[in-house]
Design a protein around this motif. Structure first.
Motif, short mmCIF file in Angstrom:
data_model
loop_
_atom_site.label_atom_id
_atom_site.label_comp_id
_atom_site.label_asym_id
_atom_site.label_seq_id
_atom_site.Cartn_x
_atom_site.Cartn_y
_atom_site.Cartn_z
N ALA A 1 0.82 -1.21 0.00
CA ALA A 1 0.00 0.00 0.00
C ALA A 1 0.85 1.26 0.00
N ALA A 2 2.00 1.23 0.66
CA ALA A 2 2.86 2.42 0.72
C ALA A 2 3.40 2.78 -0.65
N GLY A 3 3.50 1.80 -1.56
CA GLY A 3 4.03 2.05 -2.90
C GLY A 3 2.97 2.38 -3.92
N PRO B 1 2.00 4.84 5.77
CA PRO B 1 2.52 6.16 6.17
C PRO B 1 1.75 7.29 5.51
N GLY B 2 1.31 8.25 6.34
CA GLY B 2 0.62 9.42 5.82
C GLY B 2 -0.86 9.24 5.55
N TYR B 3 -1.36 8.01 5.73
CA TYR B 3 -2.78 7.78 5.45
C TYR B 3 -3.56 7.63 6.74
N HIS B 4 -4.69 8.32 6.83
CA HIS B 4 -5.55 8.23 8.00
C HIS B 4 -6.95 7.86 7.51
N ALA B 5 -7.42 6.69 7.89
CA ALA B 5 -8.71 6.21 7.41
C ALA B 5 -9.83 7.11 7.90
N PRO B 6 -10.72 7.52 7.01
CA PRO B 6 -11.83 8.39 7.41
C PRO B 6 -12.96 7.60 8.08
N GLN B 7 -13.94 8.33 8.57
CA GLN B 7 -15.07 7.72 9.26
C GLN B 7 -15.84 6.75 8.36
N ASP B 8 -15.78 6.97 7.06
CA ASP B 8 -16.50 6.10 6.13
C ASP B 8 -16.07 4.64 6.23
#
Length: 241
Positions: free
Chosen positions: A31-33, A121-128
């Motif tokens: 996923a990071a790539g 890294p750098g990803y924050h899952a939203p409430q969805d």
């Protein structure tokens, strides 16, 4: 004709083409790539066409996360529905749904890693992503609740000490705190859920292959042991198909 044009001719939408390509790249690069530019090149679309359906990489990741949770949850729900129709007791239902999640995990290692591996890294899952992520524990909670109502649970030998360990939302999702001697069954259910995901991480990432002779049988054994903590008996000798 490029792959995207061919797919469009088959009635497949650009969004589907992009997501299918991204899933393959999850296995190849992790996923990071993952990047919109890389996905565009791989599926033969212009970057602007990819950005038209997923403006940012995080939008694509979120779509993949939701799809993965929904697909794995659906696999468990279908397995439970079949077990209920067959008249299976709660322990057999538990074994059926955990096997279904295991099968999905091995068939989709990239998506499994996306939702249960290291954070991107750098990803924050939203409430969805929360409702889809709730489907797996929801199936387990439904089986535990059914076993409790049906008198299929053995009272634990020791209750969780001290004040309640749960957030109100967890209690509400289960339908309230049961009376003694099952007043800590929600906590025990979360332990069961944690054990299931941890076991799958070990098996999908080949952490047990050098110590376990039969990983499928070991999985069933582990589920049976974990189920003992909530007072549920998982039948042994169940066929694997």
């Amino acid at each position: 004709m490029n792959s995207a044009a061919s797919s469009a001719g088959d009635g497949v939408t650009p969004k589907t083409v992009v997501k299918d390509t991204a899933r393959r790249q999850l296995v190849e690069r992790g996923a990071a790539g993952l990047s919109l530019d890389g996905v565009a090149r791989a599926c033969g679309l212009a970057l602007t066409d990819v950005e038209a359906v997923f403006p940012h990489r995080d939008d694509l990741l979120t779509a993949l996360v939701i799809d993965a949770y929904d697909a794995s949850g659906a696999a468990m729900e279908q397995a439970d529905e079949a077990a209920v129709k067959a008249g299976a007791p709660a322990g057999a239902r538990l074994l059926a749904v955990t096997r279904a999640l295991r099968q999905w995990s091995f068939a989709n290692p990239g998506e499994f890693t996306l939702i249960y591996g290291s954070p991107v890294p750098g990803y924050h899952a939203p409430q969805d992503t929360v409702p889809p992520a709730s489907r797996t524990p929801g199936v387990l909670a439904g089986i535990v609740r059914s076993a409790l109502v049906g008198g299929e649970l053995t009272p634990p030998r020791r209750a969780v000490p001290g004040p309640p360990l749960l957030l109100p939302a967890a209690v509400e999702a289960f339908g309230g705190v049961p009376e003694a001697p099952f007043s800590d069954i929600i906590e025990r259910g979360i332990v069961l859920w944690s054990n299931l995901i941890g076991l799958l991480v070990f098996q999908v990432f080949s952490r047990t292959h050098d110590s376990v002779r039969d990983e499928s049988a070991f999985f069933d054994y582990s589920i049976a042991v974990a189920a003992e903590s909530i007072g549920l008996v998982v039948p042994s000798g169940e066929p694997t198909d």
